[in-house]
Design a protein around this motif. Sequence first.
Motif, PDB file in Angstrom:
ATOM      1  N   ILE A 152     -14.105  20.031  20.061  1.00 10.81           N
ATOM      2  CA  ILE A 152     -13.374  21.153  20.552  1.00 10.81           C
ATOM      3  C   ILE A 152     -13.801  21.312  21.926  1.00 10.81           C
ATOM      4  O   ILE A 152     -14.445  20.179  22.426  1.00 10.81           O
ATOM      5  CB  ILE A 152     -14.028  22.449  19.689  1.00 10.81           C
ATOM      6  CG1 ILE A 152     -13.980  22.131  18.328  1.00 10.81           C
ATOM      7  CG2 ILE A 152     -13.026  23.824  20.011  1.00 10.81           C
ATOM      8  CD1 ILE A 152     -14.749  23.172  17.472  1.00 10.81           C
ATOM      9  N   VAL A 205     -23.406  25.390   7.956  1.00 11.75           N
ATOM     10  CA  VAL A 205     -22.073  24.615   7.833  1.00 11.75           C
ATOM     11  C   VAL A 205     -20.868  25.704   7.601  1.00 11.75           C
ATOM     12  O   VAL A 205     -19.899  25.116   7.387  1.00 11.75           O
ATOM     13  CB  VAL A 205     -22.041  23.942   6.384  1.00 11.75           C
ATOM     14  CG1 VAL A 205     -23.435  22.858   6.494  1.00 11.75           C
ATOM     15  CG2 VAL A 205     -22.536  24.686   5.123  1.00 11.75           C
ATOM     16  N   SER A 206     -20.981  26.934   7.676  1.00 16.03           N
ATOM     17  CA  SER A 206     -19.826  27.941   7.587  1.00 16.03           C
ATOM     18  C   SER A 206     -19.014  27.693   8.700  1.00 16.03           C
ATOM     19  O   SER A 206     -19.506  27.285   9.861  1.00 16.03           O
ATOM     20  CB  SER A 206     -20.573  29.333   7.564  1.00 16.03           C
ATOM     21  OG  SER A 206     -19.617  30.089   7.412  1.00 16.03           O
ATOM     22  N   LEU A 207     -17.687  28.197   8.440  1.00 14.05           N
ATOM     23  CA  LEU A 207     -16.861  27.859   9.350  1.00 14.05           C
ATOM     24  C   LEU A 207     -16.884  28.611  10.818  1.00 14.05           C
ATOM     25  O   LEU A 207     -16.607  27.983  11.805  1.00 14.05           O
ATOM     26  CB  LEU A 207     -15.317  28.125   8.951  1.00 14.05           C
ATOM     27  CG  LEU A 207     -14.124  27.468   9.453  1.00 14.05           C
ATOM     28  CD1 LEU A 207     -14.438  25.800   9.703  1.00 14.05           C
ATOM     29  CD2 LEU A 207     -12.935  27.854   8.408  1.00 14.05           C
ATOM     30  N   MET A 236     -18.526  18.476   7.623  1.00  8.74           N
ATOM     31  CA  MET A 236     -19.224  19.013   8.832  1.00  8.74           C
ATOM     32  C   MET A 236     -18.206  18.923   9.926  1.00  8.74           C
ATOM     33  O   MET A 236     -17.189  17.857   9.746  1.00  8.74           O
ATOM     34  CB  MET A 236     -20.450  18.346   9.217  1.00  8.74           C
ATOM     35  CG  MET A 236     -21.513  18.821   8.430  1.00  8.74           C
ATOM     36  SD  MET A 236     -22.174  20.427   8.599  1.00  8.74           S
ATOM     37  CE  MET A 236     -22.725  20.306  10.591  1.00  8.74           C
ATOM     38  N   ALA A 237     -18.334  19.559  10.943  1.00  8.28           N
ATOM     39  CA  ALA A 237     -17.083  19.515  11.775  1.00  8.28           C
ATOM     40  C   ALA A 237     -17.270  18.353  12.652  1.00  8.28           C
ATOM     41  O   ALA A 237     -18.427  18.060  13.171  1.00  8.28           O
ATOM     42  CB  ALA A 237     -17.097  20.626  12.427  1.00  8.28           C
ATOM     43  N   PRO A 270      -8.243  24.184  11.159  1.00  8.60           N
ATOM     44  CA  PRO A 270      -8.891  23.286  10.361  1.00  8.60           C
ATOM     45  C   PRO A 270      -8.651  23.267   8.884  1.00  8.60           C
ATOM     46  O   PRO A 270      -7.856  23.999   8.434  1.00  8.60           O
ATOM     47  CB  PRO A 270     -10.444  23.837  10.388  1.00  8.60           C
ATOM     48  CG  PRO A 270     -10.217  25.430  10.365  1.00  8.60           C
ATOM     49  CD  PRO A 270      -9.053  25.538  11.382  1.00  8.60           C
ATOM     50  N   VAL A 271      -8.880  22.031   8.450  1.00  7.78           N
ATOM     51  CA  VAL A 271      -8.511  21.696   6.794  1.00  7.78           C
ATOM     52  C   VAL A 271      -9.796  21.738   6.202  1.00  7.78           C
ATOM     53  O   VAL A 271     -10.828  21.188   6.454  1.00  7.78           O
ATOM     54  CB  VAL A 271      -7.767  20.475   6.717  1.00  7.78           C
ATOM     55  CG1 VAL A 271      -7.648  20.236   5.210  1.00  7.78           C
ATOM     56  CG2 VAL A 271      -6.413  20.483   7.462  1.00  7.78           C
ATOM     57  N   VAL A 272      -9.953  22.749   5.260  1.00 10.14           N
ATOM     58  CA  VAL A 272     -11.181  22.906   4.569  1.00 10.14           C
ATOM     59  C   VAL A 272     -11.311  22.139   3.547  1.00 10.14           C
ATOM     60  O   VAL A 272     -10.644  22.078   2.376  1.00 10.14           O
ATOM     61  CB  VAL A 272     -11.306  24.471   4.165  1.00 10.14           C
ATOM     62  CG1 VAL A 272     -12.681  24.784   3.649  1.00 10.14           C
ATOM     63  CG2 VAL A 272     -10.984  25.235   5.414  1.00 10.14           C
ATOM     64  N   THR A 273     -12.519  21.562   3.166  1.00  8.28           N
ATOM     65  CA  THR A 273     -12.808  20.652   2.091  1.00  8.28           C
ATOM     66  C   THR A 273     -13.763  20.932   1.106  1.00  8.28           C
ATOM     67  O   THR A 273     -13.941  20.439   0.052  1.00  8.28           O
ATOM     68  CB  THR A 273     -12.976  19.314   2.489  1.00  8.28           C
ATOM     69  OG1 THR A 273     -13.828  19.215   3.561  1.00  8.28           O
ATOM     70  CG2 THR A 273     -11.716  18.485   3.219  1.00  8.28           C
ATOM     71  N   ASP A 274     -14.516  22.104   1.349  1.00 11.63           N
ATOM     72  CA  ASP A 274     -15.764  22.385   0.636  1.00 11.63           C
ATOM     73  C   ASP A 274     -16.028  24.017   0.956  1.00 11.63           C
ATOM     74  O   ASP A 274     -15.515  24.560   1.788  1.00 11.63           O
ATOM     75  CB  ASP A 274     -16.984  21.592   0.981  1.00 11.63           C
ATOM     76  CG  ASP A 274     -17.768  21.519  -0.445  1.00 11.63           C
ATOM     77  OD1 ASP A 274     -17.566  22.267  -1.236  1.00 11.63           O
ATOM     78  OD2 ASP A 274     -18.383  20.592  -0.699  1.00 11.63           O
ATOM     79  N   GLN A 297     -18.673  26.493  13.692  1.00 10.98           N
ATOM     80  CA  GLN A 297     -18.072  25.326  14.187  1.00 10.98           C
ATOM     81  C   GLN A 297     -17.443  25.509  15.298  1.00 10.98           C
ATOM     82  O   GLN A 297     -16.625  24.387  15.954  1.00 10.98           O
ATOM     83  CB  GLN A 297     -17.330  24.487  12.864  1.00 10.98           C
ATOM     84  CG  GLN A 297     -18.080  24.512  11.639  1.00 10.98           C
ATOM     85  CD  GLN A 297     -19.339  24.056  11.639  1.00 10.98           C
ATOM     86  OE1 GLN A 297     -19.774  23.301  12.280  1.00 10.98           O
ATOM     87  NE2 GLN A 297     -20.233  24.691  10.779  1.00 10.98           N
TER      88      GLN A 297
END
Lengths: 108, 203, 537
Positions: free
Chosen positions: C6, C501-503, C1-2, C520-524, C506
């Motif tokens: 921001i 949870v989608s980008l 999660m983010a 962002p760096v995406v992990t999943d 966030q």
Amino acid sequence: MATKTHSEEHHHDHEEPHIVGNSVYIIVWVALMILTGITVWVARHNFGVFNIVVALGIASIKASIVALFFMHLKYEDKLTWTFALYPLFLLALLIGLTASDVFYRLSP
Amino acid sequence: MEEIAMEDTHSHGHQIDPKVEYSAAKFGMWLFLGTEILLFGGLFAAYAIFRAKYAELFHEQHKELDVTLGAINTVVLIFSSLTMAMGVSAIQRGKRNLLSILLVITILCGIAFGVNKYFEYGAKFEHHLTPGTSIFFALYFMMTGLHMLHVFAGITILTVLLVLNLKGKFSANYNTPIEVGGLYWHLVDLIWIYLFPLLYLIS
Amino acid sequence: MANHTIAETLYVPYLDEKGILSWLLSTDHKRIGIMYLISISTSFLIAGISSLLMRLELIAPGKTIVDAHQYNVLFTFHGTVMVFFFIVPGLAASLGNFLIPLMIGARDVAFPKLNLGSYWLYLLGATILLISLLKPADTGWTFYTPYSIKTGTDVILLTTGIFILGMSSILTGLNFIVTIHKLRAPGMTWHRLNLFVWASYATAILQLLATPVVGITLLLLIMERVFGIGFFDPAKGGDPILFQNFFWFYSHPAVYIMILPAFGVISEIIPVFSRKPIFGYKAMAYSLLAIALISFLVWAHHMFVSGMSEVAATIFSFLTMLVAIPTAIKVFNWTATLYKGSIQLHSAMLYALSLIFLFTIGGLTGVFLGSLAVDVHLHDTYFVVAHMHYVMIGGTVMGFFGALHFWYPKMFGKMFNEKVAKVAWALIFIGFNVTFFPQFILGTLGMPRRYADYPPEFHSLHELSTIGSLILGIGVFIMTVNLLRGLTNGEKAPENPYNSVSLEWQVPSPPPHENFEKIPVVTDYPYVYGKKNTQEG
């Protein structure tokens, strides 16, 4: 096929521009000229159905040479190859499947 | 999903990494060339079908076309492809003036092709051979006409690139538009490579 | 999660700049997306009104409000605007533009200026369409030869407009393909992409490679009218069915240009409101690509009774059945995602569920029509009309409305009235079925499409259909008013109202001009709901 291939997942290391020597281009050009000459020569003789086969064959060789060297396809990644070839496949489909209608309609 | 500081510049403006930009522009042009091939594809399909259907007519009427002019145009166009390709190599080595010269030659070849075509069309109209004459001439005019439009588009693009190059916009470090514009010019050549035997050399 | 870090520094929402030029000259993908959204919605409403006029004409046998020629003009206008101005550019251009960069973690599309150029081309095409209305075409949206060669109405102008729209569509597709390949955020692998992005990618391939063929086809039609080239004229040795082959080479894949983005939309909505990961993520992703690839193989099923060869018809009938496989996989997976989920009936979810239900009817009746023998009976009847609308309204439009309600808070930073939205949904759902279900029956009984009149025995079913269309119209009206009212009167929307949870959720609502403060760096992948917290494989 491509001499440099990049895995899809590592799209961030992009290739440097590939510089091709002028000598390669000159050789390619000479080859294209010779092939053009052959096409014209063949067309003046009657080989029956082979005329069109040879004409399209030579045209395809010429087109491949232009794409591979002048357009640097030889040095491109798989992705570019895929999107360069896929339209040709669709073109074949368009011609082939349309022909399957037109010609079976004419001579059942 | 974690968010980690990746970039120092996050103000306005979407500065894309130049390498990504280069690769995106080139890939984008390849995609565009695919659409061009399929645009001509409809004409190629129509050609295949009508030639098979009216082999005699195609053979008879193709004799009206001037093989010599067609062959000259083939040579001209292939030569222009050569100079274009050499131009790309030139700027990649940083030789800006050489690129200008090669671009001028390429553009002149394109114009020569157009002039040649103009006389060819003129001769056809004099003999009252128009797109409405027959299926063969319809194909001839549609295929060469659409191709001619692409030659004009190519000449326009190359002229813009020439002007930009004379202003010193391109260098060994930045020459993406030259390479991408070159790709477009080669496509014009590619299509003509097929049009020449298909229209002028029917035996 | 983010991490919610921001919004502290200099957050300027993308909507802030005022003035019409700040929109028309903007290269911000979000603004371009919104401009498309406004344009296609306007097209949809106008073409919708023309369909209400048609239904009113058909409320009783004989002439009621328009004569036969006016009716022909109406259905041509309805078809052309709905197809080329609403549904083809539709979800792909509006939602695609708004969402793709946000979902893949990019600041914009690959070629922002080209993107704006595509929109201008769309406007130019629309302008030409409007001019063509001085002498409106009466050919139907398919422009079949030889009638389209002979009719005195303005076919040339209209097809020129569509040709330009085609260019717009090609360039949008090109932009999206390059964007998805080259601009994904670090860690955003192909198997972590939103399914909407996969759907947009598949759509973009179709836009890119099918559209040129309709371009040349319409160009040949124009040349036929100008120079008499004779490709489609039997008197000159041409072949009118060749036109149909070329036309459907595009227009069948175009059906998937219309529907695939809607599939993508509900693949986003359903996991969020079921609080479950999407079932069979990879199967969903690859079935989208499979549909795109197979769609090129089935075009001639539109032509079974046109006089085409029986051999080809048999081949195409078989190939058509192949499309049903990946489509069925999708319906199965959506249903499986719902299974044992904690379902929340948000208005967006109601539209998503409607899509599954109605599209299944549309799809299955498509299998009837794709079967050679059955099609001979049903071809060009109201069965086809009903099938098409079950797919296009039941599928695409439900997806579109669902998307509007789902991403509304993100797009505009406001909330709409959820209760009114539900009422509108109910009216739309009921109205749609009352309009089009009777048309299946009408078609089976032999009522042909595209006629302004009919024998008295069809009266009651037609009347029912017209009543349904009015309910549908009222529903759409209420929905539109509700969404517009939300813009001014709605509450401020939180950043992530559905805990997605989608980008794209966030970032702030509405997102800032540059989308992400830091890339962002995406992990999943974006469907991590419930106990199972990671995607296997």
